[in-house]
Design a protein around this motif. Structure first.
Motif, PDB file in Angstrom:
ATOM      1  N   LEU A  65      -4.161   8.085  44.835  1.00 31.64           N
ATOM      2  CA  LEU A  65      -3.754   6.732  44.457  1.00 31.64           C
ATOM      3  C   LEU A  65      -4.181   5.719  45.508  1.00 31.64           C
ATOM      4  O   LEU A  65      -4.598   4.600  45.172  1.00 31.64           O
ATOM      5  N   GLN A  66      -4.111   6.097  46.777  1.00 29.70           N
ATOM      6  CA  GLN A  66      -4.569   5.190  47.828  1.00 29.70           C
ATOM      7  C   GLN A  66      -6.076   4.944  47.718  1.00 29.70           C
ATOM      8  O   GLN A  66      -6.556   3.827  47.931  1.00 29.70           O
ATOM      9  N   LEU A  67      -6.828   5.987  47.391  1.00 25.34           N
ATOM     10  CA  LEU A  67      -8.269   5.814  47.198  1.00 25.34           C
ATOM     11  C   LEU A  67      -8.544   4.904  45.999  1.00 25.34           C
ATOM     12  O   LEU A  67      -9.443   4.058  46.044  1.00 25.34           O
ATOM     13  N   GLY A 126     -14.820   4.044  40.144  1.00 28.43           N
ATOM     14  CA  GLY A 126     -14.144   4.822  41.180  1.00 28.43           C
ATOM     15  C   GLY A 126     -12.636   4.677  41.097  1.00 28.43           C
ATOM     16  O   GLY A 126     -11.902   5.672  41.189  1.00 28.43           O
ATOM     17  N   ALA A 127     -12.171   3.451  40.930  1.00 26.87           N
ATOM     18  CA  ALA A 127     -10.726   3.223  40.829  1.00 26.87           C
ATOM     19  C   ALA A 127     -10.139   3.942  39.617  1.00 26.87           C
ATOM     20  O   ALA A 127      -9.086   4.587  39.707  1.00 26.87           O
ATOM     21  N   ALA A 128     -10.824   3.859  38.480  1.00 25.69           N
ATOM     22  CA  ALA A 128     -10.323   4.512  37.271  1.00 25.69           C
ATOM     23  C   ALA A 128     -10.333   6.029  37.412  1.00 25.69           C
ATOM     24  O   ALA A 128      -9.383   6.714  36.998  1.00 25.69           O
ATOM     25  N   LEU A 129     -11.397   6.564  38.011  1.00 29.26           N
ATOM     26  CA  LEU A 129     -11.506   8.013  38.158  1.00 29.26           C
ATOM     27  C   LEU A 129     -10.430   8.556  39.083  1.00 29.26           C
ATOM     28  O   LEU A 129      -9.775   9.564  38.765  1.00 29.26           O
ATOM     29  N   TYR A 130     -10.212   7.908  40.233  1.00 27.39           N
ATOM     30  CA  TYR A 130      -9.191   8.397  41.157  1.00 27.39           C
ATOM     31  C   TYR A 130      -7.789   8.259  40.565  1.00 27.39           C
ATOM     32  O   TYR A 130      -6.904   9.065  40.867  1.00 27.39           O
ATOM     33  N   THR A 131      -7.593   7.259  39.721  1.00 24.43           N
ATOM     34  CA  THR A 131      -6.298   7.116  39.051  1.00 24.43           C
ATOM     35  C   THR A 131      -6.055   8.284  38.093  1.00 24.43           C
ATOM     36  O   THR A 131      -4.957   8.858  38.049  1.00 24.43           O
ATOM     37  N   VAL A 132      -7.091   8.647  37.320  1.00 19.74           N
ATOM     38  CA  VAL A 132      -6.969   9.784  36.403  1.00 19.74           C
ATOM     39  C   VAL A 132      -6.721  11.073  37.179  1.00 19.74           C
ATOM     40  O   VAL A 132      -5.888  11.905  36.792  1.00 19.74           O
ATOM     41  N   ILE A 133      -7.454  11.251  38.269  1.00 20.19           N
ATOM     42  CA  ILE A 133      -7.293  12.463  39.077  1.00 20.19           C
ATOM     43  C   ILE A 133      -5.892  12.525  39.674  1.00 20.19           C
ATOM     44  O   ILE A 133      -5.274  13.592  39.745  1.00 20.19           O
ATOM     45  N   ALA A 134      -5.380  11.370  40.110  1.00 20.44           N
ATOM     46  CA  ALA A 134      -4.017  11.335  40.652  1.00 20.44           C
ATOM     47  C   ALA A 134      -3.007  11.766  39.590  1.00 20.44           C
ATOM     48  O   ALA A 134      -2.061  12.505  39.878  1.00 20.44           O
ATOM     49  N   ASP A 135      -3.203  11.309  38.356  1.00 17.47           N
ATOM     50  CA  ASP A 135      -2.289  11.689  37.273  1.00 17.47           C
ATOM     51  C   ASP A 135      -2.352  13.196  36.989  1.00 17.47           C
ATOM     52  O   ASP A 135      -1.345  13.795  36.584  1.00 17.47           O
ATOM     53  N   GLN A 143      -7.763   2.392  61.402  1.00 16.51           N
ATOM     54  CA  GLN A 143      -6.548   3.200  61.534  1.00 16.51           C
ATOM     55  C   GLN A 143      -6.137   3.746  60.170  1.00 16.51           C
ATOM     56  O   GLN A 143      -5.719   4.911  60.054  1.00 16.51           O
ATOM     57  N   HIS A 144      -6.280   2.923  59.167  1.00 15.90           N
ATOM     58  CA  HIS A 144      -5.953   3.379  57.806  1.00 15.90           C
ATOM     59  C   HIS A 144      -6.877   4.518  57.386  1.00 15.90           C
ATOM     60  O   HIS A 144      -6.435   5.497  56.766  1.00 15.90           O
ATOM     61  N   GLU A 145      -8.171   4.396  57.721  1.00 13.12           N
ATOM     62  CA  GLU A 145      -9.118   5.464  57.383  1.00 13.12           C
ATOM     63  C   GLU A 145      -8.745   6.754  58.095  1.00 13.12           C
ATOM     64  O   GLU A 145      -8.809   7.838  57.513  1.00 13.12           O
ATOM     65  N   LEU A 146      -8.368   6.649  59.364  1.00 12.62           N
ATOM     66  CA  LEU A 146      -7.951   7.841  60.111  1.00 12.62           C
ATOM     67  C   LEU A 146      -6.738   8.495  59.450  1.00 12.62           C
ATOM     68  O   LEU A 146      -6.671   9.723  59.321  1.00 12.62           O
ATOM     69  N   ALA A 147      -5.794   7.680  59.054  1.00 14.95           N
ATOM     70  CA  ALA A 147      -4.592   8.222  58.413  1.00 14.95           C
ATOM     71  C   ALA A 147      -4.942   8.944  57.119  1.00 14.95           C
ATOM     72  O   ALA A 147      -4.425  10.028  56.829  1.00 14.95           O
ATOM     73  N   LEU A 148      -5.863   8.366  56.344  1.00 17.73           N
ATOM     74  CA  LEU A 148      -6.262   9.002  55.098  1.00 17.73           C
ATOM     75  C   LEU A 148      -6.987  10.324  55.358  1.00 17.73           C
ATOM     76  O   LEU A 148      -6.807  11.299  54.621  1.00 17.73           O
ATOM     77  N   ILE A 149      -7.815  10.353  56.400  1.00 15.63           N
ATOM     78  CA  ILE A 149      -8.527  11.581  56.731  1.00 15.63           C
ATOM     79  C   ILE A 149      -7.554  12.694  57.075  1.00 15.63           C
ATOM     80  O   ILE A 149      -7.671  13.826  56.604  1.00 15.63           O
ATOM     81  N   TYR A 150      -6.550  12.362  57.899  1.00 13.11           N
ATOM     82  CA  TYR A 150      -5.571  13.391  58.278  1.00 13.11           C
ATOM     83  C   TYR A 150      -4.679  13.767  57.097  1.00 13.11           C
ATOM     84  O   TYR A 150      -4.243  14.907  56.986  1.00 13.11           O
ATOM     85  N   GLN A 151      -4.437  12.809  56.227  1.00 12.42           N
ATOM     86  CA  GLN A 151      -3.668  13.138  55.036  1.00 12.42           C
ATOM     87  C   GLN A 151      -4.469  14.079  54.144  1.00 12.42           C
ATOM     88  O   GLN A 151      -3.922  15.001  53.525  1.00 12.42           O
ATOM     89  N   ALA A 152      -5.796  13.867  54.090  1.00 11.24           N
ATOM     90  CA  ALA A 152      -6.661  14.755  53.314  1.00 11.24           C
ATOM     91  C   ALA A 152      -6.677  16.162  53.888  1.00 11.24           C
ATOM     92  O   ALA A 152      -6.902  17.137  53.178  1.00 11.24           O
ATOM     93  N   LYS A 153      -6.442  16.281  55.193  1.00 15.01           N
ATOM     94  CA  LYS A 153      -6.391  17.591  55.832  1.00 15.01           C
ATOM     95  C   LYS A 153      -5.092  18.328  55.552  1.00 15.01           C
ATOM     96  O   LYS A 153      -4.941  19.493  55.932  1.00 15.01           O
ATOM     97  N   GLY A 154      -4.133  17.626  54.935  1.00 15.58           N
ATOM     98  CA  GLY A 154      -2.896  18.290  54.554  1.00 15.58           C
ATOM     99  C   GLY A 154      -1.646  17.773  55.238  1.00 15.58           C
ATOM    100  O   GLY A 154      -0.548  18.242  54.965  1.00 15.58           O
ATOM    101  N   LEU A 155      -1.790  16.787  56.160  1.00 15.91           N
ATOM    102  CA  LEU A 155      -0.607  16.240  56.818  1.00 15.91           C
ATOM    103  C   LEU A 155       0.159  15.336  55.853  1.00 15.91           C
ATOM    104  O   LEU A 155      -0.458  14.616  55.057  1.00 15.91           O
TER     105      LEU A 155
END
Length: 372
Positions: A40-42, A19-28, A234-246
């Motif tokens: 990258l946070q994921l 999972g860490a490697a895949l999300y890193t590749v996707i981030a790149d 709280q971190h999970e909430l922030a990530l969820i809202y960031q995923a929504k585009g904030l």
């Protein structure tokens, strides 16, 4: 330490490193800076989870083998690099959703179980909001022909009535084919109506009750995690809202504001992470049971009613005509949500319903002759 535990640690470590490697590749491969930061946070979260399992293996005296990416990880990474992250996000979201509770039964992984559920919600939101992708549901809502239907409630009502109509129609025709007296046919039809309606009502009551109990249990666990690990939630909430585009700063601010009101935070986590509306919890079990009973009965009474006033062949013919008309009516209603014409849907429903009744009539006739 048990061999099963060591094997579980190794499997968990490999999954988290993938999972860490895949999300890193996707981030790149992600051109949007906000979404790149989210990936990258994921990746960092998956790496932290991997360290937990690595530490457990070291503590057990097991040598940790060098990480070798799985075939699935390499394939998804290649596809993301070649076609872009949005090409693989639906697949990743489905996998995350399927694995969202993989740590729920592992007592030594409860500290990261909530994070895994949060990741599933985040990735699903990313997949839904991927640039350039349009969901089928969004297209459907934009079409005027789709808005004419009233959704799942109408579908459930039509199917409930159809069940009662077809099942009792076939039951009555089977008994009529066996040459039973009209009073026996009437009694059989009424018994079938009551038995079927009670069965449907009980099944619906159990279904809704179990769904409500499961939802309540999940919300209670979420409330417990909110109390025990508020910073992680709280971190999970922030990530969820960031995923929504904030933007990240705005998402963190919104999450911090929500955490000041624990009930609001819990409601939001239940909706976004668990997909549960705390105000509904699946609706009323009693209301669902009563509605199911009434709808089944409404359909089942159509083939029975003629036998209340008529007898013999006229009653059978009238029952067939009434049932065929009701089947056409059900077909017209189904056309509201199946996209086909009313005439086609009505004809198809009547054809298959009458064919099923004809089959049971033939079987009833054969049995009546053999038994006599």
């Amino acid at each position: 330490m048990a061999t099963d535990d060591i094997r579980r640690y190794q499997t968990n470590l490999r999954d988290e490193l993938d999972g860490a490697a895949l999300y890193t590749v996707i981030a790149d491969a992600e051109p949007d800076p906000l979404r790149r930061d989210l990936f990258l946070q994921l990746a960092q979260a998956e790496a932290r989870h991997a360290e937990l399992w690595r530490a457990k293996l070291v503590e057990a005296g097991v040598k940790v083998a060098p990480y070798v990416p799985s075939f699935r990880m390499r394939l998804l990474a290649k596809l993301a690099q070649r076609f872009g992250p949005r090409f693989v996000m639906p697949t990743i979201a489905a996998a995350e959703f399927a694995d969202r509770n993989k740590y729920a039964s592992q007592a030594d992984a409860r500290s990261i179980s909530a994070e895994e559920r949060g990741h599933a919600a985040i990735v699903q939101e990313i997949a839904r909001s991927s640039p350039g992708t349009v969901r089928g549901a969004d297209i459907a809502r934009a079409e005027p022909w789709h808005r004419g239907a009233s959704g799942n409630n109408l579908r459930a009502a039509v199917l409930g009535a159809s069940d009662g109509l077809v099942s009792n129609f076939c039951l009555i025709m089977g008994v009529a084919g066996a040459g039973a007296d009209s009073r026996i046919i009437l009694l059989t039809g009424l018994a079938g109506l009551i038995a079927g309606a009670c069965s449907m009502a009980l099944g619906e009551w159990l279904s809704v009750t179990n769904a409500r109990e499961l939802a309540s249990t999940q919300i209670a666990k979420e409330a417990e995690e909110l109390e025990q690990t508020p910073q992680a939630e709280q971190h999970e909430l922030a990530l969820i809202y960031q995923a929504k585009g904030l933007p990240k700063a705005d998402a963190e601010r919104v999450a911090a504001e929500l955490m000041r009101n624990k009930q609001a935070a819990l409601d939001t986590l239940a909706r976004e992470e668990l997909g549960i509306d705390p105000g509904e919890l699946g609706g009323s079990a009693l209301g669902a049971a009563v509605t199911s009973f009434a709808l089944f009965s409404a359909g089942a009474i159509c083939p029975v009613a003629p036998f209340i006033l008529l007898h013999g062949t006229p009653a059978i013919i009238t029952s067939i005509a009434a049932s065929a008309a009701a089947l056409c009516g059900v077909g017209v209603l189904t056309s509201l949500f199946n996209g086909r014409s009313a005439w086609f849907s009505a004809g198809r429903q009547a054809l298959f319903g009458c064919a099923a009744a004809a089959l049971t009539y033939g079987i009833g006739t054969a049995l009546g002759v053999s038994l006599s």
